[in-house]
Scaffold this motif. Structure first.
Motif, mmCIF file in Angstrom:
data_model
loop_
_atom_site.group_PDB
_atom_site.id
_atom_site.type_symbol
_atom_site.label_atom_id
_atom_site.label_comp_id
_atom_site.label_asym_id
_atom_site.label_seq_id
_atom_site.Cartn_x
_atom_site.Cartn_y
_atom_site.Cartn_z
ATOM 1 N N TYR A 204 -17.881 41.567 99.597
ATOM 2 C CA TYR A 204 -18.635 42.728 100.062
ATOM 3 C C TYR A 204 -17.881 43.996 99.724
ATOM 4 O O TYR A 204 -16.665 43.992 99.654
ATOM 5 C CB TYR A 204 -18.858 42.621 101.576
ATOM 6 C CG TYR A 204 -19.832 41.518 101.922
ATOM 7 C CD1 TYR A 204 -21.153 41.573 101.498
ATOM 8 C CD2 TYR A 204 -19.421 40.406 102.651
ATOM 9 C CE1 TYR A 204 -22.050 40.559 101.783
ATOM 10 C CE2 TYR A 204 -20.318 39.387 102.946
ATOM 11 C CZ TYR A 204 -21.626 39.470 102.506
ATOM 12 O OH TYR A 204 -22.510 38.467 102.785
ATOM 13 N N PRO A 205 -18.564 45.125 99.519
ATOM 14 C CA PRO A 205 -20.020 45.268 99.534
ATOM 15 C C PRO A 205 -20.665 44.780 98.227
ATOM 16 O O PRO A 205 -20.042 44.831 97.180
ATOM 17 C CB PRO A 205 -20.211 46.780 99.677
ATOM 18 C CG PRO A 205 -19.015 47.355 98.981
ATOM 19 C CD PRO A 205 -17.890 46.401 99.250
ATOM 20 N N ILE A 206 -21.908 44.338 98.340
ATOM 21 C CA ILE A 206 -22.660 43.898 97.152
ATOM 22 C C ILE A 206 -23.014 45.127 96.311
ATOM 23 O O ILE A 206 -22.953 45.115 95.100
ATOM 24 C CB ILE A 206 -23.968 43.173 97.562
ATOM 25 C CG1 ILE A 206 -23.682 41.972 98.474
ATOM 26 C CG2 ILE A 206 -24.778 42.767 96.331
ATOM 27 C CD1 ILE A 206 -23.106 40.748 97.823
ATOM 28 N N MET A 207 -23.395 46.211 96.999
ATOM 29 C CA MET A 207 -23.734 47.449 96.294
ATOM 30 C C MET A 207 -22.544 48.396 96.361
ATOM 31 O O MET A 207 -21.914 48.523 97.419
ATOM 32 C CB MET A 207 -24.929 48.136 96.965
ATOM 33 C CG MET A 207 -26.227 47.380 96.787
ATOM 34 S SD MET A 207 -27.465 48.027 97.916
ATOM 35 C CE MET A 207 -28.351 49.153 96.885
ATOM 36 N N ASN A 208 -22.246 49.067 95.258
ATOM 37 C CA ASN A 208 -21.121 49.994 95.300
ATOM 38 C C ASN A 208 -21.520 51.292 96.015
ATOM 39 O O ASN A 208 -22.686 51.504 96.338
ATOM 40 C CB ASN A 208 -20.556 50.235 93.890
ATOM 41 C CG ASN A 208 -21.531 50.943 92.988
ATOM 42 O OD1 ASN A 208 -22.243 51.875 93.408
ATOM 43 N ND2 ASN A 208 -21.589 50.524 91.735
ATOM 44 N N ILE A 209 -20.538 52.131 96.247
ATOM 45 C CA ILE A 209 -20.744 53.353 97.045
ATOM 46 C C ILE A 209 -21.859 54.236 96.492
ATOM 47 O O ILE A 209 -22.626 54.827 97.245
ATOM 48 C CB ILE A 209 -19.411 54.152 97.192
ATOM 49 C CG1 ILE A 209 -19.557 55.365 98.117
ATOM 50 C CG2 ILE A 209 -18.862 54.597 95.840
ATOM 51 C CD1 ILE A 209 -19.553 55.084 99.583
ATOM 52 N N HIS A 210 -21.990 54.292 95.162
ATOM 53 C CA HIS A 210 -23.036 55.148 94.564
ATOM 54 C C HIS A 210 -24.424 54.634 94.903
ATOM 55 O O HIS A 210 -25.332 55.390 95.232
ATOM 56 C CB HIS A 210 -22.897 55.200 93.043
ATOM 57 C CG HIS A 210 -21.557 55.642 92.582
ATOM 58 N ND1 HIS A 210 -20.971 56.797 93.037
ATOM 59 C CD2 HIS A 210 -20.682 55.080 91.708
ATOM 60 C CE1 HIS A 210 -19.778 56.944 92.461
ATOM 61 N NE2 HIS A 210 -19.581 55.913 91.657
ATOM 62 N N GLU A 211 -24.588 53.329 94.802
ATOM 63 C CA GLU A 211 -25.890 52.725 95.089
ATOM 64 C C GLU A 211 -26.217 52.831 96.568
ATOM 65 O O GLU A 211 -27.356 53.103 96.953
ATOM 66 C CB GLU A 211 -25.869 51.252 94.657
ATOM 67 C CG GLU A 211 -25.688 51.101 93.166
ATOM 68 C CD GLU A 211 -25.288 49.687 92.744
ATOM 69 O OE1 GLU A 211 -25.801 49.239 91.721
ATOM 70 O OE2 GLU A 211 -24.468 49.038 93.417
ATOM 71 N N ARG A 212 -25.207 52.643 97.406
ATOM 72 C CA ARG A 212 -25.433 52.717 98.855
ATOM 73 C C ARG A 212 -25.793 54.145 99.278
ATOM 74 O O ARG A 212 -26.651 54.349 100.134
ATOM 75 C CB ARG A 212 -24.197 52.203 99.614
ATOM 76 C CG ARG A 212 -23.983 50.702 99.410
ATOM 77 C CD ARG A 212 -22.851 50.123 100.230
ATOM 78 N NE ARG A 212 -21.536 50.436 99.722
ATOM 79 C CZ ARG A 212 -20.601 51.105 100.378
ATOM 80 N NH1 ARG A 212 -20.840 51.567 101.598
ATOM 81 N NH2 ARG A 212 -19.426 51.336 99.843
ATOM 82 N N THR A 213 -25.179 55.124 98.622
ATOM 83 C CA THR A 213 -25.472 56.532 98.932
ATOM 84 C C THR A 213 -26.957 56.834 98.732
ATOM 85 O O THR A 213 -27.622 57.385 99.608
ATOM 86 C CB THR A 213 -24.631 57.469 98.025
ATOM 87 O OG1 THR A 213 -23.249 57.237 98.303
ATOM 88 C CG2 THR A 213 -24.950 58.932 98.284
ATOM 89 N N LEU A 214 -27.489 56.446 97.571
ATOM 90 C CA LEU A 214 -28.891 56.752 97.279
ATOM 91 C C LEU A 214 -29.835 55.967 98.190
ATOM 92 O O LEU A 214 -30.857 56.487 98.630
ATOM 93 C CB LEU A 214 -29.221 56.475 95.809
ATOM 94 C CG LEU A 214 -28.480 57.327 94.772
ATOM 95 C CD1 LEU A 214 -29.052 57.084 93.386
ATOM 96 C CD2 LEU A 214 -28.533 58.815 95.095
ATOM 97 N N SER A 215 -29.486 54.703 98.475
ATOM 98 C CA SER A 215 -30.344 53.895 99.359
ATOM 99 C C SER A 215 -30.488 54.549 100.723
ATOM 100 O O SER A 215 -31.589 54.627 101.274
ATOM 101 C CB SER A 215 -29.745 52.500 99.562
ATOM 102 O OG SER A 215 -29.594 51.845 98.346
ATOM 103 N N VAL A 216 -29.366 55.010 101.270
ATOM 104 C CA VAL A 216 -29.400 55.611 102.610
ATOM 105 C C VAL A 216 -30.110 56.965 102.576
ATOM 106 O O VAL A 216 -30.900 57.294 103.460
ATOM 107 C CB VAL A 216 -27.970 55.718 103.204
ATOM 108 C CG1 VAL A 216 -27.986 56.441 104.537
ATOM 109 C CG2 VAL A 216 -27.368 54.324 103.381
ATOM 110 N N LEU A 217 -29.855 57.759 101.519
ATOM 111 C CA LEU A 217 -30.516 59.069 101.401
ATOM 112 C C LEU A 217 -32.030 58.942 101.251
ATOM 113 O O LEU A 217 -32.769 59.844 101.611
ATOM 114 C CB LEU A 217 -29.967 59.839 100.196
ATOM 115 C CG LEU A 217 -28.649 60.587 100.389
ATOM 116 C CD1 LEU A 217 -28.201 61.192 99.067
ATOM 117 C CD2 LEU A 217 -28.764 61.669 101.454
ATOM 118 N N ALA A 218 -32.485 57.805 100.720
ATOM 119 C CA ALA A 218 -33.930 57.615 100.526
ATOM 120 C C ALA A 218 -34.653 57.355 101.844
ATOM 121 O O ALA A 218 -35.874 57.409 101.904
ATOM 122 C CB ALA A 218 -34.176 56.458 99.565
ATOM 123 N N CYS A 219 -33.895 57.080 102.908
ATOM 124 C CA CYS A 219 -34.515 56.753 104.195
ATOM 125 C C CYS A 219 -34.927 58.036 104.931
ATOM 126 O O CYS A 219 -34.150 58.978 105.045
ATOM 127 C CB CYS A 219 -33.529 55.951 105.043
ATOM 128 S SG CYS A 219 -34.179 55.554 106.677
#
Length: 323
Positions: A204-219
């Motif tokens: 873990y994490p499966i997604m790196n920090i860049h991917e996690r940033t955009l996922s959370v911002l999309a919420c």
């Protein structure tokens, strides 16, 4: 049923998927039970002017273009797909359980070798299914950011975590946090990959920090993200963002490197609150679902790749005939 028929087993149940998509801030309405092949009838039923899809090819089980009908009617638009962002690649990472995806290292041959069975068919390599690196840019972050500053009267709420494979459990938690105030301004602190690996272990994490940033911002419930937030919620951080409330879900809080409680300061200030999301979905559970269906997913990806390669070949032949 539609996804299973055309693509292979879905990772999430339809209820989970409806809830996830509804939580994306650019979505106004969802159409449950939509057919896999988009028809003009569906567009008209929901008063849609047109249908939009990425520039990768989607095919039905019998190899037809899923969007043929809406394209012919001139009611189709296309967006460029983001390199390195695909369910296929994420599924590959989960099955591999290697840490190569945390870095931009291409030399990790073990990772590359295994992705071969996963995103590539027997001969050749489809540009749509293959594994590639997602490259973050400031422009991309700006597109996702709300750009809104906290207003007077807002309750500034801080939450922190990995938010890995951003899923319905996260959405339920953020929605509950959002309901705690009349005018909530939620700041999500995302820990760096190495930090997440320290307290989560495995790969873990499966997604790196860049991917996690955009996922959370999309919420839609999140106003701001701290990229690489400190693990301990410090007095400096609380003062800097003028935080009124700090929330954490019901998951275990692993002590900091020195054995201290990362929420010591907000607790001392009396602004710490545990929030029960009512969901039991975790990143671990998602990985287990994937592993359980491993063979189905590998078959799915190879079939998808073979279909895409066949289309590429047909397109190439058409080009040659023209010349």
């Amino acid at each position: 049923e539609e996804i299973a028929k055309h693509k292979g087993p879905p990772v999430f149940t339809q209820e989970e998927r409806y809830k996830m998509v509804q939580a994306i801030k650019w979505v106004d309405e969802i159409a449950p039970g939509a057919p896999y092949v988009t028809t003009l009838e569906t567009l008209d039923k929901y008063s849609c002017d047109f249908c939009v899809h990425g520039d990768d090819i989607t095919l039905t089980i019998d190899g037809k273009d899923t969007y043929e009908e809406v394209k012919t009617a001139g009611r189709y638009r296309e967006c460029k797909r983001t390199q390195g962002v695909s369910t296929t690649d994420l599924v590959g990472r989960m099955l591999l359980m290697t840490k190569a995806h945390h870095s931009n290292i291409d030399e990790d041959l073990d990772y590359r070798k295994h992705t071969d069975n996963f995103g590539k068919g027997p001969k050749g390599h489809s540009p749509w299914t293959g594994v590639s690196q997602f490259l973050q840019t400031s422009q991309k972050i700006i597109q996702f950011a709300s750009g809104k500053e906290p207003q007077p009267g807002d309750t500034i709420i801080y939450v922190a975590g990995a938010f890995d494979l951003f899923h319905v459990g996260h959405v339920d938690f953020l929605e509950k946090v959002h309901q705690l105030a009349e005018k909530p301004y939620i700041i999500a602190g995302l820990h760096f990959d190495q930090e997440v690996n320290r307290y989560k272990g495995k790969n873990y994490p499966i997604m790196n920090i860049h991917e996690r940033t955009l996922s959370v911002l999309a919420c839609r419930y999140v106003s701001e993200v701290v990229i690489g937030a400190p693990y301990a919620v410090t007095a400096d951080l609380l003062d800097h963002f003028r935080v009124t409330l700090v929330c954490h879900g019901m998951t275990e809080v692993v002590p900091d490197k020195d054995g201290s409680d990362p929420y010591e300061e907000p607790k001392r200030r009396g602004i710490f609150q545990l929030v029960d999301s009512g969901s039991n979905l975790t990143t671990d559970l998602i990985v287990q679902r994937i592993i359980k269906n491993r063979l189905d997913f590998e078959a799915r990806n190879q079939k998808k790749e073979a279909k895409e390669l066949a289309v590429l070949e047909a397109m190439r032949r058409l080009e040659e005939e023209k010349h």
